[in-house]
Design an enzyme around this catalytic site. Sequence first.
Site, mmCIF file in Angstrom:
data_model
loop_
_atom_site.group_PDB
_atom_site.id
_atom_site.type_symbol
_atom_site.label_atom_id
_atom_site.label_comp_id
_atom_site.label_asym_id
_atom_site.label_seq_id
_atom_site.Cartn_x
_atom_site.Cartn_y
_atom_site.Cartn_z
ATOM 1 N N GLY A 13 0.819 -1.218 0.000
ATOM 2 C CA GLY A 13 0.000 0.000 0.000
ATOM 3 C C GLY A 13 0.850 1.264 0.000
ATOM 4 N N TYR A 14 0.167 2.374 0.096
ATOM 5 C CA TYR A 14 0.792 3.706 -0.053
ATOM 6 C C TYR A 14 1.948 3.942 0.943
ATOM 7 C CZ TYR A 14 0.794 8.908 0.247
ATOM 8 O OH TYR A 14 1.136 10.244 0.292
ATOM 9 N N SER A 37 -5.947 -6.531 -1.022
ATOM 10 C CA SER A 37 -7.375 -6.178 -1.050
ATOM 11 C C SER A 37 -7.557 -4.713 -1.413
ATOM 12 C CB SER A 37 -8.029 -6.455 0.313
ATOM 13 O OG SER A 37 -7.354 -5.747 1.331
ATOM 14 N N PHE A 84 1.012 -2.124 9.017
ATOM 15 C CA PHE A 84 0.262 -1.105 8.268
ATOM 16 C C PHE A 84 -1.118 -1.629 7.848
ATOM 17 C CE2 PHE A 84 4.712 -0.008 7.151
ATOM 18 C CZ PHE A 84 4.713 1.350 7.409
ATOM 19 N N SER A 128 -3.112 6.994 14.047
ATOM 20 C CA SER A 128 -3.548 8.168 13.286
ATOM 21 C C SER A 128 -3.891 9.302 14.244
ATOM 22 C CB SER A 128 -4.798 7.769 12.491
ATOM 23 O OG SER A 128 -5.450 8.903 11.980
ATOM 24 N N THR A 130 -6.357 10.828 14.037
ATOM 25 C CA THR A 130 -7.802 10.725 14.192
ATOM 26 C C THR A 130 -8.167 10.280 15.620
ATOM 27 O OG1 THR A 130 -9.775 9.989 13.019
ATOM 28 C CG2 THR A 130 -8.159 8.320 13.418
ATOM 29 N N TYR A 153 -13.867 3.889 11.582
ATOM 30 C CA TYR A 153 -12.432 3.809 11.286
ATOM 31 C C TYR A 153 -11.624 4.370 12.463
ATOM 32 C CZ TYR A 153 -7.825 5.145 9.657
ATOM 33 O OH TYR A 153 -6.467 5.328 9.583
ATOM 34 N N LYS A 157 -8.818 2.588 15.410
ATOM 35 C CA LYS A 157 -7.461 3.020 15.812
ATOM 36 C C LYS A 157 -7.405 3.206 17.332
ATOM 37 C CE LYS A 157 -5.577 2.925 11.756
ATOM 38 N NZ LYS A 157 -4.694 1.806 11.392
ATOM 39 N N ARG A 235 -4.435 21.737 8.980
ATOM 40 C CA ARG A 235 -3.907 20.376 9.090
ATOM 41 C C ARG A 235 -2.390 20.405 9.147
ATOM 42 N NH1 ARG A 235 -8.418 19.674 9.841
ATOM 43 N NH2 ARG A 235 -9.879 18.153 8.996
ATOM 44 N N GLY A 299 -18.308 16.003 10.282
ATOM 45 C CA GLY A 299 -17.294 15.195 10.986
ATOM 46 C C GLY A 299 -15.883 15.738 10.867
HETATM 47 P P1 NAD Z 1 -3.363 1.576 1.843
HETATM 48 O O1 NAD Z 1 -4.787 1.168 1.689
HETATM 49 O O2 NAD Z 1 -2.660 2.175 0.692
HETATM 50 O O3 NAD Z 1 -2.507 0.320 2.337
HETATM 51 C C1 NAD Z 1 -3.004 -0.642 3.219
HETATM 52 C C2 NAD Z 1 -2.550 -2.002 2.693
HETATM 53 O O4 NAD Z 1 -2.988 -3.018 3.606
HETATM 54 C C3 NAD Z 1 -3.135 -2.349 1.329
HETATM 55 O O5 NAD Z 1 -2.094 -2.764 0.472
HETATM 56 C C4 NAD Z 1 -4.116 -3.488 1.617
HETATM 57 O O6 NAD Z 1 -4.213 -4.399 0.551
HETATM 58 C C5 NAD Z 1 -3.500 -4.113 2.855
HETATM 59 N N1 NAD Z 1 -4.441 -4.823 3.722
HETATM 60 C C6 NAD Z 1 -5.625 -4.373 4.228
HETATM 61 N N2 NAD Z 1 -6.172 -5.323 4.998
HETATM 62 C C7 NAD Z 1 -5.330 -6.382 5.000
HETATM 63 C C8 NAD Z 1 -5.336 -7.664 5.623
HETATM 64 N N3 NAD Z 1 -6.350 -8.062 6.388
HETATM 65 N N4 NAD Z 1 -4.299 -8.491 5.395
HETATM 66 C C9 NAD Z 1 -3.262 -8.117 4.608
HETATM 67 N N5 NAD Z 1 -3.201 -6.930 3.980
HETATM 68 C C10 NAD Z 1 -4.228 -6.075 4.187
HETATM 69 O O7 NAD Z 1 -3.301 2.536 3.125
HETATM 70 P P2 NAD Z 1 -2.109 3.473 3.636
HETATM 71 O O8 NAD Z 1 -2.485 4.876 3.382
HETATM 72 O O9 NAD Z 1 -0.815 2.954 3.168
HETATM 73 O O10 NAD Z 1 -2.281 3.245 5.208
HETATM 74 C C11 NAD Z 1 -1.448 2.349 5.915
HETATM 75 C C12 NAD Z 1 -1.821 2.402 7.386
HETATM 76 O O11 NAD Z 1 -1.670 3.732 7.874
HETATM 77 C C13 NAD Z 1 -3.270 2.003 7.703
HETATM 78 O O12 NAD Z 1 -3.274 1.303 8.925
HETATM 79 C C14 NAD Z 1 -3.969 3.333 7.858
HETATM 80 O O13 NAD Z 1 -5.091 3.246 8.698
HETATM 81 C C15 NAD Z 1 -2.870 4.153 8.503
HETATM 82 N N6 NAD Z 1 -3.010 5.604 8.309
HETATM 83 C C16 NAD Z 1 -3.132 6.104 7.050
HETATM 84 C C17 NAD Z 1 -3.275 7.476 6.853
HETATM 85 C C18 NAD Z 1 -3.454 8.065 5.475
HETATM 86 O O14 NAD Z 1 -3.929 9.199 5.386
HETATM 87 N N7 NAD Z 1 -3.064 7.384 4.403
HETATM 88 C C19 NAD Z 1 -3.278 8.334 7.969
HETATM 89 C C20 NAD Z 1 -3.148 7.784 9.243
HETATM 90 C C21 NAD Z 1 -3.017 6.404 9.391
HETATM 91 C C1 WQD Z 2 -8.111 17.388 4.745
HETATM 92 C C2 WQD Z 2 -8.822 18.728 4.694
HETATM 93 C C3 WQD Z 2 -11.205 18.603 4.375
HETATM 94 C C4 WQD Z 2 -11.159 16.939 0.364
HETATM 95 C C5 WQD Z 2 -8.441 11.913 6.994
HETATM 96 C C6 WQD Z 2 -8.886 10.939 8.045
HETATM 97 C C7 WQD Z 2 -7.796 10.751 9.057
HETATM 98 C C8 WQD Z 2 -6.465 10.394 8.394
HETATM 99 C C9 WQD Z 2 -6.119 11.328 7.294
HETATM 100 C C10 WQD Z 2 -6.207 8.002 8.358
HETATM 101 C C11 WQD Z 2 -10.134 18.738 5.462
HETATM 102 C C12 WQD Z 2 -10.541 19.283 3.207
HETATM 103 C C13 WQD Z 2 -10.764 17.447 1.582
HETATM 104 C C14 WQD Z 2 -11.846 17.788 -0.556
HETATM 105 C C15 WQD Z 2 -11.637 19.596 1.024
HETATM 106 N N1 WQD Z 2 -6.504 9.090 7.782
HETATM 107 N N2 WQD Z 2 -10.988 18.748 1.899
HETATM 108 N N3 WQD Z 2 -12.035 19.096 -0.177
HETATM 109 O O1 WQD Z 2 -10.067 14.639 7.005
HETATM 110 O O2 WQD Z 2 -7.813 15.566 7.769
HETATM 111 O O3 WQD Z 2 -8.156 13.150 7.630
HETATM 112 O O4 WQD Z 2 -7.228 11.432 6.394
HETATM 113 O O5 WQD Z 2 -5.993 7.802 9.505
HETATM 114 O O6 WQD Z 2 -8.230 9.737 9.894
HETATM 115 O O7 WQD Z 2 -10.039 11.451 8.670
HETATM 116 O O8 WQD Z 2 -7.986 14.430 5.563
HETATM 117 O O9 WQD Z 2 -7.465 14.782 3.181
HETATM 118 O O10 WQD Z 2 -9.815 14.085 3.827
HETATM 119 O O11 WQD Z 2 -9.040 16.375 4.396
HETATM 120 O O12 WQD Z 2 -11.839 20.771 1.310
HETATM 121 O O13 WQD Z 2 -12.243 17.376 -1.638
HETATM 122 O O14 WQD Z 2 -9.164 18.995 3.327
HETATM 123 O O15 WQD Z 2 -12.404 19.242 4.702
HETATM 124 O O16 WQD Z 2 -10.275 19.986 6.082
HETATM 125 P P1 WQD Z 2 -8.610 14.537 7.036
HETATM 126 P P2 WQD Z 2 -8.586 14.849 4.154
#
Ligand code: NAD
Ligand code: WQD
Length: 342
Positions: A13-14, A37, A84, A128, A130, A153, A157, A235, A299
Site C-alpha cells: 500500500g501507499y 485487497s 500497516f 492516526s 484521528t 475507522y 485506531k 492540518r 465530521g
Molecule cells: P493503503 O490502503 O494504501 O494500504 C493498506 C494495505 O494493507 C493495502 O495494500 C491493503 O491491501 C492491505 N491490507 C488491508 N487489509 C489487509 C489484511 N487483512 N491483510 C493483509 N493486507 C491487508 O493505506 P495506507 O495509506 O498505506 O495506510 C497504511 C496504514 O496507515 C493504515 O493502517 C492506515 O489506517 C494508517 N493511516 C493512514 C493514513 C493516510 O492518510 N493514508 C493516515 C493515518 C493512518
Molecule cells: C483534509 C482537509 C477537508 C477533500 C483523513 C482521516 C484521518 C487520516 C487522514 C487516516 C479537510 C478538506 C478534503 C476535498 C476539502 N486518515 N478537503 N475538499 O479529514 O484531515 O483526515 O485522512 O488515519 O483519519 O479522517 O484528511 O485529506 O480528507 O481532508 O476541502 O475534496 O481537506 O475538509 O479539512 P482529514 P482529508
Amino acid sequence: MRGSKVIVTGGAGYIGAHAAVSLIQNGFSPIIVDNLSRSSNQLLKGIFEITGHRPEFYELDCRDFDRLKSLLNKLREVYAVIHFAAYKSVSESVAAPELYYDNNLNSLLSVLKVMKESDIKYLIFSSSCTVYGEPDRIPVTEDSPFKRAESPYGATKQMSERILEDAVISRSGLKVVSLRYFNPIGAHPSGLIGELPIGVPSNLVPYITQTAAGKRDKLIIFGDDYDTPDGSCLRDFIHVVDLADAHVKALQNISNISPAFLGINVGTGVPVSVLQLVHEFVSVTGVDLPYEIGPRREGDVIKTYADPTRAKQLLHWEAKRSIREALNDAWNWEKRLSHATN
Ligand code: NAD
Ligand code: WQD
C-alpha cells in the site's frame, strides 16, 4: 541490526511501500505481507525499480492466523513487525462498520498472537491523529485525551491502541510504538511509487491532483467560515517519505524506548490551511486548479497539528521535506499515472 528481517504488513500500500524503500535503503530486509485487497503489485514493482532489491512478498490476509504462523515458522529470526495492514476510508467505515472492526481489529489480534508464538518482541503500529478528534489544545501532544471517535475507522485506531496497551502488560518483553500519523501526502521523488486512490478520492491531495489532471471537474473546499486565519481547516501535512523514515527511526530506537507501549506523533508541527495548500499547489506546478467553496463536511476536525517533540527526543526524527516538495512529488506521480492510462 543491519540486515534484520522486518515483517511489513500492508507493504503493497501507499505508506507501507514507501516504508519498504526506506527500510531497504537503511539496511533492513523487509518481508511484505499483503492480501492486495486495497492494492496491486504496482507499488511492489516500484520498490524494486527504486532500490534494485525485490523484497520477499507473501499474498496473505493478516487475519489468517494459521498461514501467518507457518510463514513466521519458515522465516525465523524476525526482528520486528510493522503493521500497516488495515482499511482506511472514513466514509466506507461509516457505511460498513462491521467490515472495519473485523479487518482492522482481527488483523491486529492475529499479528499479536503470531508475534507471541514466534517470540518477536517489537511492533510498530500505524495509528492516526484521528484518535484525538478535535483537540482542546493545539499543537496536539501525545497526552491529549482521545475524544469519542467520529467514525468506525477512528474507533478501530483507538481500540487498537487499547489492545496494544493491554498486550504489553500481559506479555513481558513486548514493546510497541504506535505512530500517530497526521496527514500524509506526496509521493516518492522518483515518481515510481505514490498513492493509488480507489474510486473518487476523499482525501484532499489526490483530489487536487486528479482535478489538475482533468479527471475531476473541480475541487470543492469544504467550508471557509471556520474560526481559522483564512476560514478553511488547518492540518499538518507530512511528506510520505518523511513518514516512512520515521518507521526506520522507530525500529532503530525501539529497544531503548519506555514505557513498553508508547504513542508518538508523526507530523511536521506546522499548521497549513486547506486554502494555503491549494495556492501552494498552483504556485509549485503552474497548473490551473478549478475550485469553489462548498459547505462544511460533516465530521471534519477544524484545526489540528502535531507537537512532534516526542518523536524528536525519542526517535531522533523530524520532518525534513517541505509542503512544496510534497505537492511537486504528488503532481509528478499523478502525471505518471495519467500518462499510463491515456
Ligand atoms: P493503503 O490502503 O494504501 O494500504 C493498506 C494495505 O494493507 C493495502 O495494500 C491493503 O491491501 C492491505 N491490507 C488491508 N487489509 C489487509 C489484511 N487483512 N491483510 C493483509 N493486507 C491487508 O493505506 P495506507 O495509506 O498505506 O495506510 C497504511 C496504514 O496507515 C493504515 O493502517 C492506515 O489506517 C494508517 N493511516 C493512514 C493514513 C493516510 O492518510 N493514508 C493516515 C493515518 C493512518
Ligand atoms: C483534509 C482537509 C477537508 C477533500 C483523513 C482521516 C484521518 C487520516 C487522514 C487516516 C479537510 C478538506 C478534503 C476535498 C476539502 N486518515 N478537503 N475538499 O479529514 O484531515 O483526515 O485522512 O488515519 O483519519 O479522517 O484528511 O485529506 O480528507 O481532508 O476541502 O475534496 O481537506 O475538509 O479539512 P482529514 P482529508
